[in-house]
Design a protein around this motif. Sequence first.
Motif, PDB file in Angstrom:
ATOM      1  N   ALA A   1       0.833  -1.156   0.101  1.00 53.59           N
ATOM      2  CA  ALA A   1       0.012  -0.010  -0.008  1.00 53.59           C
ATOM      3  C   ALA A   1       0.933   1.222  -0.052  1.00 53.59           C
ATOM      4  O   ALA A   1       0.568   2.342  -0.784  1.00 53.59           O
ATOM      5  CB  ALA A   1      -0.870   0.083   1.223  1.00 53.59           C
ATOM      6  N   ALA A   2       2.002   1.089   0.550  1.00 52.08           N
ATOM      7  CA  ALA A   2       2.782   2.344   0.951  1.00 52.08           C
ATOM      8  C   ALA A   2       3.500   2.732  -0.533  1.00 52.08           C
ATOM      9  O   ALA A   2       3.957   3.891  -0.608  1.00 52.08           O
ATOM     10  CB  ALA A   2       3.743   2.317   1.942  1.00 52.08           C
ATOM     11  N   THR A   3       3.611   1.715  -1.563  1.00 48.68           N
ATOM     12  CA  THR A   3       4.316   1.952  -2.581  1.00 48.68           C
ATOM     13  C   THR A   3       3.341   2.583  -3.685  1.00 48.68           C
ATOM     14  O   THR A   3       3.717   3.054  -4.973  1.00 48.68           O
ATOM     15  CB  THR A   3       4.897   0.601  -3.316  1.00 48.68           C
ATOM     16  OG1 THR A   3       4.019  -0.314  -3.466  1.00 48.68           O
ATOM     17  CG2 THR A   3       6.105   0.433  -2.430  1.00 48.68           C
ATOM     18  N   VAL A   4       2.219   2.649  -3.249  1.00 45.50           N
ATOM     19  CA  VAL A   4       1.199   3.035  -4.356  1.00 45.50           C
ATOM     20  C   VAL A   4       1.312   4.371  -4.981  1.00 45.50           C
ATOM     21  O   VAL A   4       1.188   4.669  -6.181  1.00 45.50           O
ATOM     22  CB  VAL A   4      -0.593   3.030  -3.926  1.00 45.50           C
ATOM     23  CG1 VAL A   4      -1.404   3.574  -4.820  1.00 45.50           C
ATOM     24  CG2 VAL A   4      -0.775   1.357  -3.640  1.00 45.50           C
ATOM     25  N   PRO A   5       1.712   5.428  -4.034  1.00 50.40           N
ATOM     26  CA  PRO A   5       1.796   6.573  -4.373  1.00 50.40           C
ATOM     27  C   PRO A   5       2.980   6.779  -5.429  1.00 50.40           C
ATOM     28  O   PRO A   5       2.931   7.313  -6.709  1.00 50.40           O
ATOM     29  CB  PRO A   5       2.239   7.621  -3.151  1.00 50.40           C
ATOM     30  CG  PRO A   5       1.457   6.902  -2.142  1.00 50.40           C
ATOM     31  CD  PRO A   5       1.549   5.387  -2.492  1.00 50.40           C
ATOM     32  N   PHE A   6       4.192   5.983  -4.962  1.00 49.97           N
ATOM     33  CA  PHE A   6       5.192   6.101  -5.939  1.00 49.97           C
ATOM     34  C   PHE A   6       4.858   5.315  -7.477  1.00 49.97           C
ATOM     35  O   PHE A   6       5.343   5.979  -8.342  1.00 49.97           O
ATOM     36  CB  PHE A   6       6.389   4.965  -5.411  1.00 49.97           C
ATOM     37  CG  PHE A   6       7.448   4.589  -6.317  1.00 49.97           C
ATOM     38  CD1 PHE A   6       8.351   6.020  -6.594  1.00 49.97           C
ATOM     39  CD2 PHE A   6       7.725   3.320  -6.821  1.00 49.97           C
ATOM     40  CE1 PHE A   6       9.333   5.700  -7.503  1.00 49.97           C
ATOM     41  CE2 PHE A   6       8.647   3.479  -7.549  1.00 49.97           C
ATOM     42  CZ  PHE A   6       9.710   4.393  -8.026  1.00 49.97           C
TER      43      PHE A   6
END
Lengths: 354, 288
Positions: free
Chosen positions: A40-45
């Motif tokens: 989930a934390a890599t979604v913005p990237f």
Amino acid sequence: MILVRRRAGGLPAGPARVARPASADLSRGDRILRWVSGAAATVPFAGLTVIVVIMVIWAIPAIIYSGTTFFTSTKFFIGNLYAPTLSVSNGISAPHGAIYGALTFIIGTLSSSLIALVLAVPISVGGVLMLSEWIPRRLEGPLSTFLELLAGIPSVVFGFWGLTVLGPLLAQHVFPTLARLGVVIPFLKGPWAFNGQGLLTASLVLTLMIIPIIASTTRELVKRVPVLAREGALALGMTRYEMVRVVIIPYVRTGIVASALLGWGRALGETIAVLLIIGMANNPPANAYGTTSTLASGIANQLDAALSDFTGMAVRAIAELGLFLLVISLLTNLAGRLVISRVSGDALPVGRGI
Amino acid sequence: MAYKRPRLRHLRGGLFWVLCGLALAIIVAPAVAVVVGVLIKAAPVLKLSLLTNTTQDVQNPGLQNAILGTLAFAIGVLVIAGPIGILGGIYLAEFAPRRYGGAMRFFSAVLAGVPSIVVGYVAYVALVVGLNWGYSLLSGVVALSLIILPYIIKTTEVSLAQVPRSLREAASALGLSRITTIRKVLLPPALPGIVSGLVIAVAISTGETAPLLFTANWSNFNPTPVLFHNPVGYLTYVTYYYIGQPSAQDQALASAAAGITILMILLLIFGGRLITARQRKMVARLDV
């Protein structure tokens, strides 16, 4: 346990930084959570990557077709869709007579955002200094809600207000006075639209929209000025103004530069408010009050017509506008965050300073 | 600092503070003027039929379809961006290695700086055309989610980071697993902060127009549960489009929509602030 050992090792305080156990210490459920939340934390990237890649891929044919015309021509014309022949340039064909010059949009974007920036920085810094150094503590909270209010007002409402309230007000009462300066600065000579639509009104509304970004950062940093430095300055017999100049300003200067860059980025990309106020004209502004378009407002305004282009080149040309806008707003953002990241990156707001 | 005559020093200081006061006035006055100005424009045209009729109604058009569409988008972004944002925030606060976490935080903040019209364009190219979703609720929801995701991640991370260290130490002394620690120890005190983050994110998405123009497009009819090839109306579009129309009826509709939008957003923002304030008190009590 790792947790305790690390703490004993004297890691800096701050709850989020404390426990970072090795994989061996994690149960199966822990590892699943770490994996899922990590994804989930890599979604913005990932989202950012997709945005950049798609913009580049879509813009390439237009970049080839336009070449340097993109930067040198003020004419953005999707071509004669009913002409029997096509225009061909660098091996790429578009409707007859199509020219995708972005100079109008670039001039509009830079002038409106720079005017807004020049006005917003002193207003934000001055207002915040007043708020945190002069106004009684009791009133600080209530007054600072106005900053949140300004950050929360949606773009389209700003546009509506600028079009129906601010514009007519300026055109009747402020512009005539400003125009007298036209003797000295020819750019300020009229004429202007009767309802105030144009560059200057749009810039003023943009100013209001980026104040919260600069003000919230400055406020956060002013709070962190060491009390001893303040007290020392006052104990030396400085006035409050001298204390601000000698102690506070040097402490917050980097933060102001960084947040000004972020604010500039927001002013560059603002769409709907500018679209409603700046007048949707496809030419550079004739004077400070003139109607024109920015990159963002141009994209929103032109896309509908561009979709009717059977060769699909107009949509590509708009991708080139979007790519250029994306690049400059990413650059201001990156610059702003890099300037400050070593010192106090967490003082910068995410997005619009809410 | 070189010696200057006292009177001059105080004069300078006085001038400086007058200018600062002026700057503060320039911040406060327009904030009030925008809200009051828009509400004054909207007040005379607010009537009950706005809630019962759609913009399709020729005699007496209302905003039912737009209001329902805006609510549908609010629910949609909560469903998509909510869980992703909260999980992402948990990862950054609890699991992320320092450098990797820093990089992800950085990209998330940079994503928030991407102009919303660019997000709208990409969503049009990739979802509406590329994946052939058509103008639809889902295309709009994905575009909006991308825009508000950074806010949710940031507020979740900050809320978790504010939980006092003593609680973590107690949990780890009890030998609790990480997942239990997060669920039973960290989330309860962090929850109000996370919820207020969600509320403010919804406020932001409610006010967006640019990313929806070419993803949701516009519809005069009430939204239906069909997710693909089914344009949706929303409040901000009414303000944006109808204000440019010549008829007085259309302009009244634009004013009403602007008024309702700003009321909704004020409610959400101050609701969110209230929750945050309560959380601060609660966390302060927890710290031993």
